[in-house]
Design a protein around this motif. Structure first.
Motif, short mmCIF file in Angstrom:
data_model
loop_
_atom_site.label_atom_id
_atom_site.label_comp_id
_atom_site.label_asym_id
_atom_site.label_seq_id
_atom_site.Cartn_x
_atom_site.Cartn_y
_atom_site.Cartn_z
N ARG A 168 -74.89 8.18 7.28
CA ARG A 168 -75.88 7.16 7.65
C ARG A 168 -76.42 6.49 6.39
O ARG A 168 -76.70 7.16 5.40
N TYR A 169 -76.55 5.18 6.49
CA TYR A 169 -77.15 4.44 5.38
C TYR A 169 -77.85 3.20 5.91
O TYR A 169 -77.66 2.79 7.06
N VAL A 170 -78.68 2.63 5.07
CA VAL A 170 -79.35 1.37 5.37
C VAL A 170 -79.07 0.43 4.21
O VAL A 170 -78.96 0.86 3.06
N GLN A 171 -78.89 -0.86 4.50
CA GLN A 171 -78.59 -1.83 3.46
C GLN A 171 -79.42 -3.09 3.64
O GLN A 171 -79.73 -3.48 4.76
N PRO A 172 -79.80 -3.74 2.54
CA PRO A 172 -80.55 -5.00 2.65
C PRO A 172 -79.63 -6.16 2.98
O PRO A 172 -78.44 -6.15 2.64
N LEU A 173 -80.17 -7.16 3.65
CA LEU A 173 -79.43 -8.38 3.98
C LEU A 173 -80.14 -9.57 3.35
O LEU A 173 -81.37 -9.62 3.33
N ARG A 174 -79.38 -10.50 2.84
CA ARG A 174 -79.95 -11.67 2.18
C ARG A 174 -79.77 -12.91 3.06
O ARG A 174 -78.67 -13.20 3.51
N TRP A 175 -80.89 -13.59 3.29
CA TRP A 175 -80.84 -14.89 3.96
C TRP A 175 -80.95 -15.97 2.90
O TRP A 175 -81.92 -16.03 2.15
N GLU A 176 -79.94 -16.83 2.82
CA GLU A 176 -79.96 -17.95 1.89
C GLU A 176 -79.57 -19.22 2.64
O GLU A 176 -78.50 -19.30 3.23
N ASP A 177 -80.47 -20.19 2.60
CA ASP A 177 -80.21 -21.48 3.24
C ASP A 177 -79.86 -21.30 4.71
O ASP A 177 -78.97 -21.97 5.25
N GLY A 178 -80.56 -20.38 5.37
CA GLY A 178 -80.33 -20.16 6.79
C GLY A 178 -79.12 -19.32 7.12
O GLY A 178 -78.80 -19.14 8.29
N HIS A 179 -78.40 -18.81 6.09
CA HIS A 179 -77.20 -18.01 6.30
C HIS A 179 -77.45 -16.55 5.90
O HIS A 179 -78.11 -16.28 4.91
N MET A 180 -76.92 -15.64 6.69
CA MET A 180 -76.91 -14.23 6.33
C MET A 180 -75.48 -13.73 6.43
O MET A 180 -74.80 -13.99 7.42
N ARG A 181 -75.02 -13.05 5.39
CA ARG A 181 -73.65 -12.52 5.38
C ARG A 181 -73.69 -11.00 5.37
O ARG A 181 -74.31 -10.39 4.50
N LEU A 182 -73.03 -10.41 6.36
CA LEU A 182 -72.90 -8.96 6.46
C LEU A 182 -71.46 -8.59 6.11
O LEU A 182 -70.51 -9.09 6.71
N VAL A 183 -71.31 -7.71 5.11
CA VAL A 183 -69.98 -7.25 4.70
C VAL A 183 -69.90 -5.74 4.89
O VAL A 183 -70.72 -5.00 4.35
N PHE A 184 -68.92 -5.31 5.68
CA PHE A 184 -68.62 -3.89 5.79
C PHE A 184 -67.25 -3.67 5.16
O PHE A 184 -66.22 -4.02 5.73
N PRO A 185 -67.20 -3.11 3.94
CA PRO A 185 -65.90 -2.93 3.27
C PRO A 185 -65.08 -1.85 3.95
O PRO A 185 -65.61 -0.82 4.37
N MET A 186 -63.78 -2.08 4.05
CA MET A 186 -62.89 -1.13 4.73
C MET A 186 -61.91 -0.44 3.79
O MET A 186 -61.34 0.59 4.15
N VAL A 187 -61.67 -1.02 2.62
CA VAL A 187 -60.60 -0.49 1.77
C VAL A 187 -61.00 -0.61 0.31
O VAL A 187 -61.61 -1.61 -0.10
N VAL A 188 -60.67 0.42 -0.47
CA VAL A 188 -60.85 0.38 -1.92
C VAL A 188 -59.61 -0.28 -2.51
O VAL A 188 -58.52 0.30 -2.49
N GLY A 189 -59.75 -1.50 -3.00
CA GLY A 189 -58.61 -2.17 -3.62
C GLY A 189 -58.12 -1.39 -4.83
O GLY A 189 -58.93 -0.84 -5.59
N PRO A 190 -56.81 -1.28 -5.03
CA PRO A 190 -56.28 -0.56 -6.20
C PRO A 190 -56.88 -1.11 -7.49
O PRO A 190 -56.87 -2.31 -7.74
N ARG A 191 -57.43 -0.22 -8.30
CA ARG A 191 -58.12 -0.61 -9.53
C ARG A 191 -57.17 -0.62 -10.73
O ARG A 191 -56.37 0.30 -10.90
#
Length: 696
Positions: A168-191
């Protein structure tokens, strides 16, 4: 027997037949070893691109339940593990979470039994886990490798077991210019892992630890080849607050279905129900412009005191534009192998749009980097029609291959002499999938000077921690482009923000209330329509005013923002978000301090994280079932493979994959037969020459 050429030929034929027989036996043995093992019903297999072997996947499914309310999202992630083999196993899963996530809880569910976790100092938690593992007890450990990369270890999964691990976790969301973007990452890209010295392995990944990335093996999980059978899948469900009934919803990354609930909420889920986790889930919510508030206040009372923690989002009014200062624009574009495919297409399109936005008084330069770097011109050029046309041709010819040596390229740009009368901006377009983030942060603090740096994160699984932190240190902004369809809109927002005046020297004073532990301590510069997010504790009072003073160029700026706690929205996660923000502030001080000063900061972070039950770089969650299920204490360790991010090309990331061990066999056998054939041909001709001489 006489040792004649004929005898030699016959012996060579026999020898070659024996070699073929030996190689064939070896092939059969290797195919038996590397082929699919006998597995039970419902088992998942993947073929390692590194070893070529089939291995069982202990992670069957991941489920994410996301509750969006105002400026915060509460998330429960469930990982479902199973053991279809005949031996006890330990599963190691390296996975991503949002870089701003405050992870505060973990539970193990085994049938009807629930095992709760405790937070411990990281090494202590590891010792508790290893002791339980060796004693044959089921146990789970959650560790932070980066703010956006975590490792879950689950020990003593017995044959036939099904175990659910809830995070369980909680994350902040940013509203900019009326837009809010929620990102749930699914994969660790090869580094990409830079460095000049290898230092062995501290984890289960494919890369060795190096002097530049001491924990490389902990952030490089094995990669499942896209052509092999799918591994585990993932499902996502998002509940939106009833206050967003009229908002426009767009999922940038996936097809979704929407349902209206009786309580006014909107529920979103994947159209396919579940999907392969090979790209980030990106959801954008657009509220009507008139509905965006000037301020938004969220509160949650502390559990152990009468104090109240708050999150205040303030949207200062737009500042009138001043006279435009000529700009010196440095465009730094990542053309490494991980950018091959759709990522380089997005980067080229974004860079072409950036060139179109240059003014006649501006100067510009382009630098591409992979294993090395190359410049369009050694010095910034005037933005003339001729120079821009040459630059567009240069951009169209950019190709992605090689490593990601960002640091030397960035240092080269930061050390260039400035031109009097010009404002220097560096715009970095990259997926950011590298492992030496701390080296890059340190270089920026020392060498960036008065320049501003803006990051544009590209692709289906970019390193958003690197991108946002570089923008923070660079006093710039961060832009995320997840799909070709949003290149124009996102780049337009970026350049509109760069064009607008920036509020600098931002300072806050409070009236009517007493506050403490307000973060961020060093307030950032504010760009057009960018919110100021403030975390803190209200120790006295209920309503008051926040006075904000700043400078817009050489002009003083001031605004007053009223707030009232009786009209605020309560959210139970605000205390956890405040606690996580305090950790981030202390981590920034830790990065800037020498080794002597780091010990005290580390101790403060550990004490704070234990009090608020947080996973950090120095603290972990551990859960142990006090039942011995594996008396021998022996179990096979299996690393869960990660997917190759969508749009990536396997051969550009890890080279030609080892898709089967038979290839090496046939290469060796072919070489042996070719060599034997040459010898036989030579002996045959030699024998013919000898016979001809004997006749004459």
């Amino acid at each position: 027997m006489a040792f004649t050429a004929g005898n030699v030929c016959r012996r060579m034929v026999v020898a070659l037949a024996a070699v073929v027989a030996i190689f064939t036996s070896s092939l059969i043995a290797q195919q038996a070893e590397n082929g699919p093992p006998d597995v039970g019903e419902g088992s998942l297999l993947y073929r390692s691109p590194i070893s070529g072997k089939f291995e069982s996947v202990p992670l069957l499914h991941t489920d994410a339940q996301i509750d969006v309310r105002g400026l915060a999202a509460s998330v429960t992630v469930t990982q479902q593990y199973a053991n279809s083999s005949a031996q006890p196993i330990e599963a190691i899963y390296v996975f991503p979470l949002p870089h701003g996530a405050a992870v505060y809880d973990m539970e193990i569910h085994i049938g009807n039994r629930v095992i709760h976790s405790v937070v411990r100092e990281r090494q202590e938690a590891r010792k508790v886990y290893e002791a339980a593992k060796s004693e044959g007890k089921r146990a789970a450990l959650l560790e932070e490798e980066r703010p956006n990369i975590f490792t879950a270890s689950v020990a003593n999964i017995m044959p036939g077991d099904r175990i659910d691990v809830h995070l369980r976790y909680v994350q902040p969301l940013r509203w900019e210019d009326g837009h809010m973007r929620l990102v749930f990452p699914m994969v660790v890209g090869p580094r990409y892992i830079p460095g000049t010295q290898a230092r062995g392995y501290s984890g289960s990944g494919w890369a060795m630890d190096t002097d530049a990335v001491p924990d490389a093996s902990r952030i490089t999980p094995p990669i499942r080849h896209p052509e092999s059978r799918s591994g585990h899948d993932i499902s996502i469900l998002v509940d939106l607050d009833s206050g967003l009934q009229s908002a426009l919803i767009q999922c940038i990354s996936h097809m979704i279905n929407e349902h209206r609930l009786a309580n006014g909420q909107r529920r979103l889920e994947l159209s396919t129900g579940a999907t392969i986790p090979n790209k980030d889930f990106v959801l954008e919510v657009q509220q009507a412009q008139s509905q965006q508030p000037g301020t938004a206040l969220f509160l949650s009372p502390a559990n152990d005191s009468s104090e109240t923690h708050f999150l205040l989002a303030a949207y200062p009014p737009t500042v009138q534009p001043a006279e435009r200062t000529p700009r010196e624009m440095f465009y730094m574009i990542d053309v490494s192998g991980s950018m091959a495919g759709t990522s380089i297409e997005q980067a080229r399109a974004a860079l072409l749009q950036a060139l179109d936005g240059l003014g006649s008084n501006d100067r510009f330069a382009i630098l591409q980097f992979n294993s090395t770097y190359q410049e369009f011109s050694p010095e910034p050029l005037p933005a003339t029609t001729e120079n821009l046309e040459l630059a567009r041709r240069y951009v169209h010819n950019l190709r992605a291959y090689g490593g990601t040596e960002m640091l030397p390229a960035l240092r080269h740009l930061m050390q260039k002499p400035t031109i009097p009368g010009y404002l220097r901006h560096i715009i970095l377009l990259t997926d950011g999938d590298l492992g030496n983030e701390e080296e890059i942060f340190a270089a920026m603090r020392q060498e960036l000077g008065n320049a501003r740096l803006y990051t544009v994160a590209i692709g289906s699984a970019p390193n958003l921690f690197l991108a946002t932190k570089m923008a923070q240190y660079g006093r710039g902004t961060f832009t995320h482009i997840a799909d070709n369809r949003e290149v124009q809109e996102q780049m337009s927002r970026l350049f509109t923000g760069i064009e607008a005046p920036v509020l600098t020297d931002v300072k806050l004073t409070w009236e009517g209330v007493e506050v403490a532990d307000v973060y961020p301590e060093r307030l950032p510069d504010l760009f057009l329509r960018q919110p100021l997010l403030i975390y803190g504790r209200i120790t006295k009072g209920h309503s008051g005013k926040l006075h904000l003073t700043a400078r817009a160029g050489n002009t003083p700026y001031e605004t007053t923002i009223a707030f009232d706690t009786s009209k605020a929205t309560f959210h139970p996660g605000i205390t956890t978000l405040w606690a996580r923000q305090r950790v981030e502030e202390m981590m920034d001080r830790w990065r800037e301090t020498d080794e002597n000063g780091r010990t005290e900061i580390r101790s403060n972070i550990i004490a704070h994280a234990i009090r608020y039950h947080l996973v950090t770089q120095f603290t972990s969650l551990v859960a142990v079932e006090e039942i011995v299920v594996n008396p021998s204490g022996q179990c096979n360790t299996t690393a869960v493979p990660t997917e190759l991010p969508e749009g990536w090309q396997m051969d550009k990331v890890v080279g030609a994959p080892a898709t089967g061990t038979a290839d090496a066999f046939f290469e060796a056998l072919g070489f042996t037969l070719l060599l034997g054939g040459i010898v036989l041909l030579y002996l045959q001709r030699r024998y013919a020459t000898v016979k001809e001489g004997a006749r004459s």
